[in-house]
Write a protein that holds these residues in place. Structure first.
Motif, PDB file in Angstrom:
ATOM      1  N   LYS A 323       0.824  -1.221   0.000  1.00 16.30           N
ATOM      2  CA  LYS A 323       0.000   0.000   0.000  1.00 16.30           C
ATOM      3  C   LYS A 323       0.854   1.265   0.000  1.00 16.30           C
ATOM      4  CE  LYS A 323      -3.901  -2.139   2.394  1.00 16.30           C
ATOM      5  NZ  LYS A 323      -4.787  -2.103   3.593  1.00 16.30           N
ATOM      6  N   ARG A 324       2.054   1.159   0.607  1.00 16.83           N
ATOM      7  CA  ARG A 324       2.939   2.327   0.655  1.00 16.83           C
ATOM      8  C   ARG A 324       4.372   1.873   0.373  1.00 16.83           C
ATOM      9  NH1 ARG A 324       0.927   7.041   2.848  1.00 16.83           N
ATOM     10  NH2 ARG A 324       3.055   7.728   3.290  1.00 16.83           N
ATOM     11  N   PRO A 325       4.680   1.522  -0.885  1.00 12.94           N
ATOM     12  CA  PRO A 325       6.055   1.126  -1.206  1.00 12.94           C
ATOM     13  C   PRO A 325       7.003   2.323  -1.137  1.00 12.94           C
ATOM     14  CG  PRO A 325       4.757   1.279  -3.204  1.00 12.94           C
ATOM     15  CD  PRO A 325       3.799   1.464  -2.058  1.00 12.94           C
ATOM     16  N   PHE A 326       8.254   2.030  -0.881  1.00 11.84           N
ATOM     17  CA  PHE A 326       9.266   3.061  -0.649  1.00 11.84           C
ATOM     18  C   PHE A 326      10.547   2.578  -1.322  1.00 11.84           C
ATOM     19  CE2 PHE A 326      12.683   4.458   2.396  1.00 11.84           C
ATOM     20  CZ  PHE A 326      12.559   5.838   2.227  1.00 11.84           C
ATOM     21  N   ASP A 388       5.240   0.254   3.922  1.00 12.33           N
ATOM     22  CA  ASP A 388       5.028  -1.158   4.254  1.00 12.33           C
ATOM     23  C   ASP A 388       5.855  -2.075   3.357  1.00 12.33           C
ATOM     24  OD1 ASP A 388       3.667  -0.814   1.888  1.00 12.33           O
ATOM     25  OD2 ASP A 388       1.731  -1.531   2.626  1.00 12.33           O
ATOM     26  N   LEU A 389       6.703  -1.503   2.488  1.00 11.76           N
ATOM     27  CA  LEU A 389       7.624  -2.281   1.659  1.00 11.76           C
ATOM     28  C   LEU A 389       8.766  -1.373   1.240  1.00 11.76           C
ATOM     29  CD1 LEU A 389       8.366  -4.877   0.021  1.00 11.76           C
ATOM     30  CD2 LEU A 389       7.142  -3.815  -1.908  1.00 11.76           C
ATOM     31  N   ILE A 390       9.992  -1.882   1.406  1.00 10.31           N
ATOM     32  CA  ILE A 390      11.180  -1.139   0.957  1.00 10.31           C
ATOM     33  C   ILE A 390      11.797  -1.894  -0.220  1.00 10.31           C
ATOM     34  CG2 ILE A 390      13.484  -0.329   1.566  1.00 10.31           C
ATOM     35  CD1 ILE A 390      12.555  -0.125   4.463  1.00 10.31           C
ATOM     36  N   LEU A 391      11.981  -1.189  -1.319  1.00  9.84           N
ATOM     37  CA  LEU A 391      12.700  -1.722  -2.478  1.00  9.84           C
ATOM     38  C   LEU A 391      14.034  -0.994  -2.554  1.00  9.84           C
ATOM     39  CD1 LEU A 391      13.023  -3.245  -5.173  1.00  9.84           C
ATOM     40  CD2 LEU A 391      11.700  -1.406  -6.261  1.00  9.84           C
ATOM     41  N   THR A 392      15.123  -1.710  -2.298  1.00 10.21           N
ATOM     42  CA  THR A 392      16.444  -1.077  -2.331  1.00 10.21           C
ATOM     43  C   THR A 392      17.183  -1.512  -3.583  1.00 10.21           C
ATOM     44  OG1 THR A 392      17.676  -2.807  -1.152  1.00 10.21           O
ATOM     45  CG2 THR A 392      16.518  -1.191   0.186  1.00 10.21           C
ATOM     46  N   LEU A 393      17.790  -0.541  -4.254  1.00 11.19           N
ATOM     47  CA  LEU A 393      18.475  -0.779  -5.528  1.00 11.19           C
ATOM     48  C   LEU A 393      19.914  -0.297  -5.422  1.00 11.19           C
ATOM     49  CD1 LEU A 393      15.624   0.642  -7.802  1.00 11.19           C
ATOM     50  CD2 LEU A 393      16.023  -1.769  -7.205  1.00 11.19           C
ATOM     51  N   GLY A 394      20.851  -1.237  -5.336  1.00  9.77           N
ATOM     52  CA  GLY A 394      22.268  -0.873  -5.287  1.00  9.77           C
ATOM     53  C   GLY A 394      22.705  -0.224  -4.002  1.00  9.77           C
ATOM     54  N   ALA A 435      18.036  -3.974 -15.620  1.00 10.13           N
ATOM     55  CA  ALA A 435      17.216  -5.074 -16.149  1.00 10.13           C
ATOM     56  C   ALA A 435      16.072  -5.402 -15.202  1.00 10.13           C
ATOM     57  CB  ALA A 435      18.100  -6.308 -16.375  1.00 10.13           C
ATOM     58  N   PHE A 436      16.343  -5.368 -13.898  1.00 11.52           N
ATOM     59  CA  PHE A 436      15.284  -5.618 -12.922  1.00 11.52           C
ATOM     60  C   PHE A 436      14.179  -4.568 -13.047  1.00 11.52           C
ATOM     61  CE2 PHE A 436      13.324  -4.598  -8.875  1.00 11.52           C
ATOM     62  CZ  PHE A 436      12.847  -5.830  -8.452  1.00 11.52           C
ATOM     63  N   CYS A 437      14.557  -3.295 -13.115  1.00 13.56           N
ATOM     64  CA  CYS A 437      13.554  -2.231 -13.210  1.00 13.56           C
ATOM     65  C   CYS A 437      12.724  -2.365 -14.478  1.00 13.56           C
ATOM     66  CB  CYS A 437      14.234  -0.871 -13.160  1.00 13.56           C
ATOM     67  SG  CYS A 437      14.962  -0.474 -11.549  1.00 13.56           S
ATOM     68  N   ASP A 438      13.360  -2.711 -15.586  1.00 12.31           N
ATOM     69  CA  ASP A 438      12.610  -2.923 -16.826  1.00 12.31           C
ATOM     70  C   ASP A 438      11.584  -4.032 -16.657  1.00 12.31           C
ATOM     71  OD1 ASP A 438      13.941  -0.930 -18.180  1.00 12.31           O
ATOM     72  OD2 ASP A 438      15.414  -2.274 -19.097  1.00 12.31           O
ATOM     73  N   ALA A 439      12.000  -5.095 -15.935  1.00 13.38           N
ATOM     74  CA  ALA A 439      11.091  -6.226 -15.739  1.00 13.38           C
ATOM     75  C   ALA A 439       9.915  -5.880 -14.834  1.00 13.38           C
ATOM     76  CB  ALA A 439      11.868  -7.412 -15.154  1.00 13.38           C
ATOM     77  N   MET A 440      10.079  -4.880 -13.983  1.00 12.16           N
ATOM     78  CA  MET A 440       9.033  -4.496 -13.037  1.00 12.16           C
ATOM     79  C   MET A 440       8.073  -3.433 -13.585  1.00 12.16           C
ATOM     80  SD  MET A 440       9.395  -6.310 -10.251  1.00 12.16           S
ATOM     81  CE  MET A 440      10.007  -7.674 -11.266  1.00 12.16           C
ATOM     82  N   LEU A 441       8.347  -2.868 -14.739  1.00 12.15           N
ATOM     83  CA  LEU A 441       7.565  -1.730 -15.223  1.00 12.15           C
ATOM     84  C   LEU A 441       6.081  -2.034 -15.380  1.00 12.15           C
ATOM     85  CD1 LEU A 441       9.890  -0.010 -17.852  1.00 12.15           C
ATOM     86  CD2 LEU A 441       9.073   0.923 -15.686  1.00 12.15           C
ATOM     87  N   SER A 442       5.779  -3.245 -15.759  1.00 16.80           N
ATOM     88  CA  SER A 442       4.364  -3.587 -16.003  1.00 16.80           C
ATOM     89  C   SER A 442       3.667  -4.131 -14.752  1.00 16.80           C
ATOM     90  CB  SER A 442       4.284  -4.627 -17.123  1.00 16.80           C
ATOM     91  OG  SER A 442       5.004  -5.801 -16.754  1.00 16.80           O
ATOM     92  N   THR A 443       4.340  -4.044 -13.592  1.00 20.78           N
ATOM     93  CA  THR A 443       3.755  -4.581 -12.362  1.00 20.78           C
ATOM     94  C   THR A 443       2.494  -3.800 -11.973  1.00 20.78           C
ATOM     95  OG1 THR A 443       5.942  -5.230 -11.564  1.00 20.78           O
ATOM     96  CG2 THR A 443       4.179  -5.083  -9.932  1.00 20.78           C
ATOM     97  N   PRO A 444       1.368  -4.472 -11.801  1.00 21.88           N
ATOM     98  CA  PRO A 444       0.157  -3.748 -11.358  1.00 21.88           C
ATOM     99  C   PRO A 444       0.292  -3.341  -9.898  1.00 21.88           C
ATOM    100  CG  PRO A 444      -0.238  -6.112 -11.394  1.00 21.88           C
ATOM    101  CD  PRO A 444       1.127  -5.911 -11.990  1.00 21.88           C
ATOM    102  N   HIS A 445      -0.337  -2.235  -9.531  1.00 22.03           N
ATOM    103  CA  HIS A 445      -0.317  -1.811  -8.132  1.00 22.03           C
ATOM    104  C   HIS A 445      -1.600  -1.053  -7.843  1.00 22.03           C
ATOM    105  CE1 HIS A 445       0.555   2.408  -9.208  1.00 22.03           C
ATOM    106  NE2 HIS A 445       1.296   1.888 -10.180  1.00 22.03           N
ATOM    107  N   GLN A 446      -1.988  -1.076  -6.573  1.00 26.80           N
ATOM    108  CA  GLN A 446      -3.238  -0.450  -6.178  1.00 26.80           C
ATOM    109  C   GLN A 446      -3.040   0.714  -5.203  1.00 26.80           C
ATOM    110  OE1 GLN A 446      -5.770  -3.551  -4.647  1.00 26.80           O
ATOM    111  NE2 GLN A 446      -5.653  -4.782  -6.518  1.00 26.80           N
ATOM    112  N   HIS A 447      -1.777   1.016  -4.879  1.00 27.81           N
ATOM    113  CA  HIS A 447      -1.559   2.095  -3.920  1.00 27.81           C
ATOM    114  C   HIS A 447      -1.750   3.455  -4.593  1.00 27.81           C
ATOM    115  CE1 HIS A 447       2.486   1.319  -5.699  1.00 27.81           C
ATOM    116  NE2 HIS A 447       2.531   2.636  -5.717  1.00 27.81           N
TER     117      HIS A 447
END
Length: 657
Positions: A323-326, A388-394, A435-447
């Motif tokens: 609901k609140r990704p960071f 409620d979710l942390i996405l860390t990149l590098g 490459a990871f970010c490209d793969a996530m672009l189409s991810t649906p989200h409801q937040h």
């Protein structure tokens, strides 16, 4: 004049009055060092190098024997040579000196040399050409007695326009400059030193590069192979000394495959993003070689690591359910920011950077939430606490950043060892970040789109910063007003090298980026980094098309600038367009605060400083001192407009950070 003498190249080496009767001196004809002597009304010239241990005969003396004969005496160990024949007293031909014809005309002394032969290709020529083929475009260093052959090979590459050489005042600055170059471009620069203390002076800057994963090529001279081991002058075990700080460290021997050795050093620095080191014994550097240089063609693959399909699917599920990704961006994402920002905009989620990653996301971006951690902003910590979710990149999860471990974390990194390094994470993903970010672009989200909330938090923080601008305890200016003006005036494409200490914490907190690149001594935290690193960044703006024309700014305290202050003269010598912002509080302010925090008395952290603005002017650059807030903007504008090195000395209060 004989027929043979007529065929010589006659080169003026001195005026008659420069060398009185009964004296010797060293002169140079082309690149040949010659001992010129004047005795009994005669002039003579011989090879300047004593065959014993290379002593400079031109620094010796003329001695007369009991029989009245004249001898040139070596100043090192007293070996004698007849100035007319070049022979020693015993007449041993194998220790005689080469003689040169001399003539005196119109008060000028000339030495006759054979017409200059074509340059004989050497081992170091092969290696220097290979370095150039691998993209080494900048070399920082000091030329000295045990790297002269290598230096000449680098000189030839410089004359040919294949690389740029910058002679520094201290080898430590050379290593920091190479580290700064590597951090900015992702490509290695080289640093050059002599044996012994010259080489060991490189080590701090090399550790800075190593721990921050910046590619660097270190080139050190060494004593002759015949005196390895028994304790000759400046002979230390360089392979052992450099082993902890290098990924690749090898000696260059007469039997080495020289081109391949140079290629392996360059490849190791680039692929491993680490320090590669080559040791050049003095006598090996000028060994003739007819080998061809090598190049990177066919030796490097594409650096794309695609994450496992199961990990990608799990990541999509976690993002979709949040609901609140960071999003936290570390310096490891530096080469993938287009893809990162595309994902940020698709998810409409707040994105922060680690301090080491400051500048990778412009603070003007609608989803930017500043810097996380000790050097950060309250905006960043607020969104982390509410997520409620942390996405860390590098990001490496340094303790200065303080990523909350109790939150569900997706960690993505192309270094597998970094995943869950300090504590387990919900989903470690090994793969290239873009490459990871490209793969996530189409991810649906409801937040919900969090842009409006981010803007509200920025408004709160900017109001807080504005309230601090007028703080004044009568001991100097506060950091908030300094960085307010720098934020407004700093060109958006600038490269900014920062030091350590209070000035750097304040920079992280108050300076708002708009596309600038920031360089720092991240994990080593070495004082003195900023100005040499700015020299490296300046070299990149001259040699790398991706950075051409970008302004270079460095920021430090008085303690940091004092570490390598004389490199300001290096910047003057090479016309480096660097603007240095110096916050002078008269002490090592951060250490003073640490002493207080540890319930120690403040002790030995105060500094005695010159006027740094005056110092800059004495060095030949631009210098201006600021004591009042209304002087800051004009001083910075003058410095930024100056064509060459400039320094703005701002008198500050260590308490107002």
């Amino acid at each position: 004049m004989t027929t043979k003498q007529a065929e010589l190249d006659w080169i003026k080496v001195a005026d008659v009055e420069q060398l009185p009767e009964g004296r010797v001196m060293t002169v140079t004809a082309r690149t040949t060092s010659i001992c010129l002597s004047h005795f009994d009304g005669q002039w003579a010239a011989m090879d300047n190098r004593c065959p014993h241990q290379g002593g400079p005969l031109g620094e010796g003396s003329i001695e007369k024997g009991v029989d009245g004969a004249c001898w040139i005496r070596c100043p090192w160990h007293g070996w004698d040579f007849d100035p007319i024949t070049g022979a020693p007293p015993g007449g041993h031909e194998d220790t005689g000196q080469q003689l040169y014809d001399v003539k005196v005309e119109d008060g000028e002394v000339f030495v006759g040399l054979e017409p200059e032969p074509d340059h004989e290709r050497t081992v170091t020529d092969v290696m220097a050409e290979t370095f150039s083929n691998w993209g080494i475009r900048a070399v920082f260093g000091m030329v000295g007695h045990s790297n002269l052959g290598l230096a000449d090979a680098l000189r030839r590459q410089t004359v040919a326009g294949n690389m740029r050489y910058i002679g520094v005042r201290h080898e430590g600055a050379a290593a920091f400059a190479a580290s700064g170059y590597g951090k900015l471009t992702g490509k290695p620069a080289a640093c050059l030193a002599i044996a012994g203390p010259g080489a060991t002076n490189l080590v701090t800057g090399l550790w800075d590069a190593k721990v921050d994963r910046a590619p660097v090529l270190a080139l050190t001279g060494q004593v002759q192979t015949q005196v390895f081991g028994p304790g000759a002058f400046q002979d230390i075990d360089l392979l052992a000394a450099f082993a902890p700080v290098t990924k690749f460290s090898q000696p260059v021997l007469t039997t080495s495959n020289h081109a391949e050795l140079a290629s392996l050093a360059c490849k190791s620095a680039i692929v491993e993003r680490d320090v590669a080191h080559l040791v050049f014994p003095d006598d090996v550097q000028t060994v003739p070689s007819d080998a061809d240089a090598t190049s990177p063609a066919g030796r490097l693959g594409q650096p794309v690591i695609q994450a496992a399909a199961d990990d990608l699917e799990k990541a999509r599920e976690m993002i979709a359910g949040a609901k609140r990704p960071f999003i936290v961006v570390g310096h490891g994402a530096v080469g993938a920011m287009d893809q990162v920002l595309s994902l940020v905009e698709a998810l409409k989620a707040p994105v922060v950077t680690t301090f080491k990653g400051k500048g990778l996301v412009s603070d003007s971006h609608p989803y930017a939430a500043g810097v996380l951690g000790r050097s950060g902003t309250p905006i960043a910590s607020w969104f982390m606490n509410e997520c409620d979710l942390i996405l860390t990149l590098g990001s490496s999860f340094a303790n200065h950043t303080g990523i909350e471990p109790s939150k569900p974390i997706i960690q993505v990194d192309f270094e597998r060892a970094q995943l869950g390094k300090f504590h387990p994470v919900a989903l470690p993903v090994w793969g290239e970040i873009g490459a990871f970010c490209d793969a996530m672009l189409s991810t649906p989200h409801q937040h919900a789109d969090q842009a409006e909330e981010i803007a509200e938090r920025w408004a709160i923080w900017r109001a807080e910063k504005e309230s601090r601008i007028t703080d004044d305890a009568g001991k100097g200016l506060g950091a908030a007003v300094v960085f307010k003006h720098l934020s407004a005036l700093c060109p958006e494409n600038a490269v900014i090298a920062v030091d350590v200490g209070n000035n750097t914490y304040s920079f992280g907190r108050y300076f708002e980026t708009k596309g600038q690149r920031v360089l720092m001594s991240g994990y080593l935290g070495s004082i003195g980094f900023s100005f040499p690193a700015a020299m490296g960044a300046w070299a990149a703006t001259q040699e790398d098309p991706d950075y051409a024309g970008r302004p270079v700014i460095s920021i430090s305290g008085d303690g940091g600038f004092g570490q390598y202050a004389m490199e300001f003269t290096t910047a003057v010598k090479y016309g480096m367009n660097i603007t240095h912002i110096l916050l002078n509080n008269g002490q090592l302010g951060k250490i003073t605060k640490e002493q207080r925090a540890g319930h120690f008395p403040s002790w030995q952290t105060d500094l005695v400083n010159p006027s740094f603005a005056t110092f800059a002017r004495l060095c030949g650059g631009h210098g201006i001192k600021v004591t009042e807030a209304d002087q800051i903007a004009d001083a910075m504008q003058q410095a930024l407009a100056h064509d060459g090195p400039s320094l703005v000395e701002i008198m500050t209060d260590m308490e107002l950070v």
